[in-house]
Design a protein around this motif. Structure first.
Motif, PDB file in Angstrom:
ATOM      1  N   VAL A  39       0.858  -1.184   0.000  1.00  0.00           N
ATOM      2  CA  VAL A  39       0.000   0.000   0.000  1.00  0.00           C
ATOM      3  C   VAL A  39       0.902   1.244   0.000  1.00  0.00           C
ATOM      4  CG1 VAL A  39      -0.245  -0.244   2.511  1.00  0.00           C
ATOM      5  CG2 VAL A  39      -1.817   1.241   1.256  1.00  0.00           C
ATOM      6  N   PRO A  40       1.307   1.674  -1.203  1.00  0.00           N
ATOM      7  CA  PRO A  40       2.227   2.801  -1.308  1.00  0.00           C
ATOM      8  C   PRO A  40       1.641   4.098  -0.744  1.00  0.00           C
ATOM      9  CG  PRO A  40       2.087   1.586  -3.379  1.00  0.00           C
ATOM     10  CD  PRO A  40       0.978   1.089  -2.511  1.00  0.00           C
ATOM     11  N   GLU A  41       2.523   4.946  -0.286  1.00  0.00           N
ATOM     12  CA  GLU A  41       2.124   6.278   0.160  1.00  0.00           C
ATOM     13  C   GLU A  41       1.326   6.966  -0.946  1.00  0.00           C
ATOM     14  OE1 GLU A  41       2.585   9.652   2.981  1.00  0.00           O
ATOM     15  OE2 GLU A  41       3.220   7.573   3.160  1.00  0.00           O
ATOM     16  N   GLY A  42       0.202   7.579  -0.583  1.00  0.00           N
ATOM     17  CA  GLY A  42      -0.615   8.319  -1.544  1.00  0.00           C
ATOM     18  C   GLY A  42      -1.533   7.465  -2.391  1.00  0.00           C
ATOM     19  N   SER A  43      -1.643   6.169  -2.107  1.00  0.00           N
ATOM     20  CA  SER A  43      -2.403   5.285  -2.994  1.00  0.00           C
ATOM     21  C   SER A  43      -3.860   5.096  -2.593  1.00  0.00           C
ATOM     22  CB  SER A  43      -1.727   3.907  -3.051  1.00  0.00           C
ATOM     23  OG  SER A  43      -1.744   3.293  -1.763  1.00  0.00           O
ATOM     24  N   ILE A  44      -4.253   5.547  -1.398  1.00  0.00           N
ATOM     25  CA  ILE A  44      -5.643   5.390  -0.948  1.00  0.00           C
ATOM     26  C   ILE A  44      -6.404   6.670  -1.283  1.00  0.00           C
ATOM     27  CG2 ILE A  44      -7.137   4.798   0.993  1.00  0.00           C
ATOM     28  CD1 ILE A  44      -5.164   2.625   0.238  1.00  0.00           C
ATOM     29  N   LYS A  45      -6.992   6.701  -2.481  1.00  0.00           N
ATOM     30  CA  LYS A  45      -7.613   7.927  -2.972  1.00  0.00           C
ATOM     31  C   LYS A  45      -9.138   7.863  -2.991  1.00  0.00           C
ATOM     32  CE  LYS A  45      -3.647   9.155  -5.856  1.00  0.00           C
ATOM     33  NZ  LYS A  45      -3.179   9.482  -7.236  1.00  0.00           N
ATOM     34  N   THR A  46      -9.694   6.691  -2.866  1.00  0.00           N
ATOM     35  CA  THR A  46     -11.145   6.544  -2.948  1.00  0.00           C
ATOM     36  C   THR A  46     -11.656   5.694  -1.784  1.00  0.00           C
ATOM     37  OG1 THR A  46     -11.123   4.487  -4.236  1.00  0.00           O
ATOM     38  CG2 THR A  46     -10.971   6.564  -5.475  1.00  0.00           C
ATOM     39  N   ILE A  47     -12.962   5.695  -1.610  1.00  0.00           N
ATOM     40  CA  ILE A  47     -13.580   4.863  -0.575  1.00  0.00           C
ATOM     41  C   ILE A  47     -13.321   3.390  -0.872  1.00  0.00           C
ATOM     42  CG2 ILE A  47     -15.791   4.208   0.443  1.00  0.00           C
ATOM     43  CD1 ILE A  47     -16.691   7.148  -0.291  1.00  0.00           C
ATOM     44  N   GLU A  48     -13.334   3.020  -2.132  1.00  0.00           N
ATOM     45  CA  GLU A  48     -13.073   1.628  -2.506  1.00  0.00           C
ATOM     46  C   GLU A  48     -11.647   1.225  -2.132  1.00  0.00           C
ATOM     47  OE1 GLU A  48     -16.521   3.164  -4.461  1.00  0.00           O
ATOM     48  OE2 GLU A  48     -14.462   3.928  -4.519  1.00  0.00           O
ATOM     49  N   ASP A  49     -10.692   2.147  -2.318  1.00  0.00           N
ATOM     50  CA  ASP A  49      -9.312   1.872  -1.915  1.00  0.00           C
ATOM     51  C   ASP A  49      -9.236   1.634  -0.406  1.00  0.00           C
ATOM     52  OD1 ASP A  49      -8.453   2.293  -4.537  1.00  0.00           O
ATOM     53  OD2 ASP A  49      -7.904   4.390  -4.174  1.00  0.00           O
ATOM     54  N   LEU A  50      -9.949   2.452   0.344  1.00  0.00           N
ATOM     55  CA  LEU A  50      -9.938   2.312   1.797  1.00  0.00           C
ATOM     56  C   LEU A  50     -10.573   0.997   2.225  1.00  0.00           C
ATOM     57  CD1 LEU A  50      -9.484   3.281   4.667  1.00  0.00           C
ATOM     58  CD2 LEU A  50     -11.625   4.572   4.500  1.00  0.00           C
ATOM     59  N   ASP A  51     -11.679   0.641   1.603  1.00  0.00           N
ATOM     60  CA  ASP A  51     -12.348  -0.610   1.935  1.00  0.00           C
ATOM     61  C   ASP A  51     -11.396  -1.797   1.750  1.00  0.00           C
ATOM     62  OD1 ASP A  51     -15.102  -2.055   2.376  1.00  0.00           O
ATOM     63  OD2 ASP A  51     -14.225  -3.031   0.617  1.00  0.00           O
TER      64      ASP A  51
END
Length: 523
Positions: free
Chosen positions: A201-213
């Motif tokens: 999980v690279p820095e800056g890669s969680i950009k959406t709710i789906e990414d967070l889920d």
């Protein structure tokens, strides 16, 4: 604290950092014509002769202040030194410093005001009790007192144009901070644990709710016995859809709507989406099962390693988080970076003077000294050198053996309204030029000022309907927003219908009327 039909998510620093929008100063709150419910009784107190005007020594008085959070061990000792210092400068006062945990702050302040309590000054903000306190006439009108007893502070407000947001029907009823910030949503996670589990999980890669889920599910699989998260997704959907929460009984509007049409949050499509997602999170243990009732300090939970993922802000992904274990590491990512997000109002952090105070002139003289006296500023903000902080060059650091979690004074709750850019030292939490960079971030193109920043919404004409709406929110919306209900579709639809029956049409009409008048006056 009861939260009135609003986002039920946790922001990491318990909203420890909020931003200032430099709104145009106005003598009439930009002409929206709103009035406190009893402004006549919140007027100026009789002037007291100062030592400079009288041949007799100034009598000592005790100023009673209230702040939010927990009282730190050295607080009384520090403020005793503050008293000694200001007495040397001609202000003969002692201080009675009190703290109310943030979970109880709003309700307790409202009760104290209703009972006629005679404290002198308190911390507040638009995210706490400020709007209701001002609407009820609980804060003193300072139009005449402020320029007379705090001329330097008044000059700063005139230069920045920040008093308009705290002015109601021509009455200045609050003293805003003088900072500029933005609380755009970031996701932060314990990168030492993702590395240990082999989660990519690279820095800056969680950009959406789906990414967070996806990240939450990976963390739960890797650490099935850990408490993963206590953040609900509703506020993230608001970012995605550029929804502006008015922080007014669950009402808001879309940034792309030039008419600024007010709507209830529960009727928006994203509300149903968020409610269905949080239900799956609850069922799959991706959100703590006790999140709805958990009143423990979320910032402390994060620092102590009792959360693995959290919702936070630009401030707290760039500051030192104060982890209790030096092996903990943080990575982060901004959510929906291409979406517009509003800057914070000047009312994010304020101090206000109780309308029943007999010592308003002394309070204002103290605040004016804070504006011009660096020695006093250091004493109030950092405490006693060698006991509550030490200097490393120009940086204020914790004494040996102390950190964020064990501090005996530094970083006390409510200090934010006293922040002065001209005097702020680098600290172990905030490095050099930290606040310069925060202001730059707030000035980026997608971080915008709200079209109704500085608007004060009066409740008098709809207070009965609002009381019913708030009661229904406490009973019905919290279980929905934390995933506790069994049938989401039925629960949301029942909630929508319940709020319609509580006079929602009246609330919308009255709120829209005030917003329209405000916008018309700005043209």
């Amino acid at each position: 604290m009861k939260k009135k039909v609003r986002i039920m998510s946790l922001a990491l620093a318990t909203t420890m950092s909020l931003s200032l929008m430099l709104s145009a100063c106005s003598s009439s709150n930009n002409g929206n014509g709103n009035t406190p419910s009893d402004s006549s009784s919140g007027g100026n107190t009789p002037k007291e002769s100062t030592a400079a005007e009288s041949t007799e020594p100034e009598k000592e008085v005790t100023l009673k202040f209230y702040f939010g959070g927990d009282k730190k061990a050295a607080t009384d000792e520090v403020w005793s030194k503050v008293s000694e210092y200001v007495k040397e400068k001609g202000l003969n006062v002692k201080f009675d410093i009190n703290f109310i945990p943030f979970g109880d702050f709003k309700d307790k302040m409202l009760v104290m005001a209703a009972s006629g309590d005679k404290w002198d000054m308190n911390f507040d903000g638009d995210w706490l009790s400020y709007k209701q306190m001002a609407a009820k006439g609980s804060y003193m009108t300072l139009n005449d007192l402020l320029p007379e007893y705090a001329p330097n502070l008044y000059k700063k407000y005139q230069e920045q144009g920040t008093l308009g947001a705290a002015t109601v029907n021509g009455n200045i009823v609050g003293l805003p901070w003088t900072m500029k910030m933005n609380e755009r949503k970031f996701i932060a996670w314990r990168s030492d644990l993702t590395e240990k589990a082999g989660i990519d999980v690279p820095e800056g890669s969680i950009k959406t709710i789906e990414d967070l889920d996806k990240l939450l599910r990976q963390m739960k699989e890797a650490y099935p016995n850990e408490r993963i998260n206590r953040t609900t997704p509703l506020s993230m959907y608001m970012v995605r859809d550029e929804w502006v929460d008015l922080n007014f009984h669950g009402l808001g509007f879309y940034l792309n709507d030039p008419a600024v049409k007010v709507q209830p949050v529960e009727q928006q499509p994203f509300y149903m989406e968020a409610s269905k997602l949080v239900k799956t999170w609850y069922d799959d243990n991706l959100i703590n099962r006790d999140a709805m009732i958990d009143k423990t300090d979320g910032a402390a939970e994060w620092r102590n390693g009792k959360m693995l993922v959290t919702l936070t802000s630009h401030e707290w992904v760039n500051a030192n988080p104060g982890f209790s274990d030096p092996t903990y590491k943080l990575s982060s990512s901004v959510l929906y970076p291409d979406k517009k997000f509003v800057n914070r109002t000047a009312l994010a952090n304020v101090v206000a003077i109780n309308r029943n105070s007999k010592n308003a002139d002394r309070v204002l003289r103290f605040l004016d000294m804070m504006e011009t006296d660096k020695t006093l500023y250091d004493l109030v903000q950092y405490g006693i050198e060698g006991k509550t902080y030490v200097l490393n060059g120009d940086t204020a650091e914790y004494p040996e053996g102390m950190d964020t979690t064990t501090s005996n004074y530094m970083e006390w709750g409510g200090q934010w309204a006293f922040w002065k850019p001209q005097f702020m030292r680098p600290t172990m939490t905030y490095g050099p030029d930290f606040w310069v960079n925060e202001a730059k971030f707030a000035s980026e193109p997608n971080n915008v000022n709200s079209p109704i920043d500085g608007l004060f919404l009066a409740e008098d004409t709809m207070k009965n309907e609002l009381a019913k709406r708030d009661a229904a929110s406490d009973e019905l919306s919290r279980p929905i927003e934390f995933g506790v209900v069994k049938d989401v579709d039925k629960a949301v639809n029942d909630y929508i219908e319940a709020q319609k029956k509580n006079g929602l049409d009246t609330i919308i009409a009255e709120t829209q009327k005030q917003i329209d008048a405000f916008l018309a006056n700005k043209k």
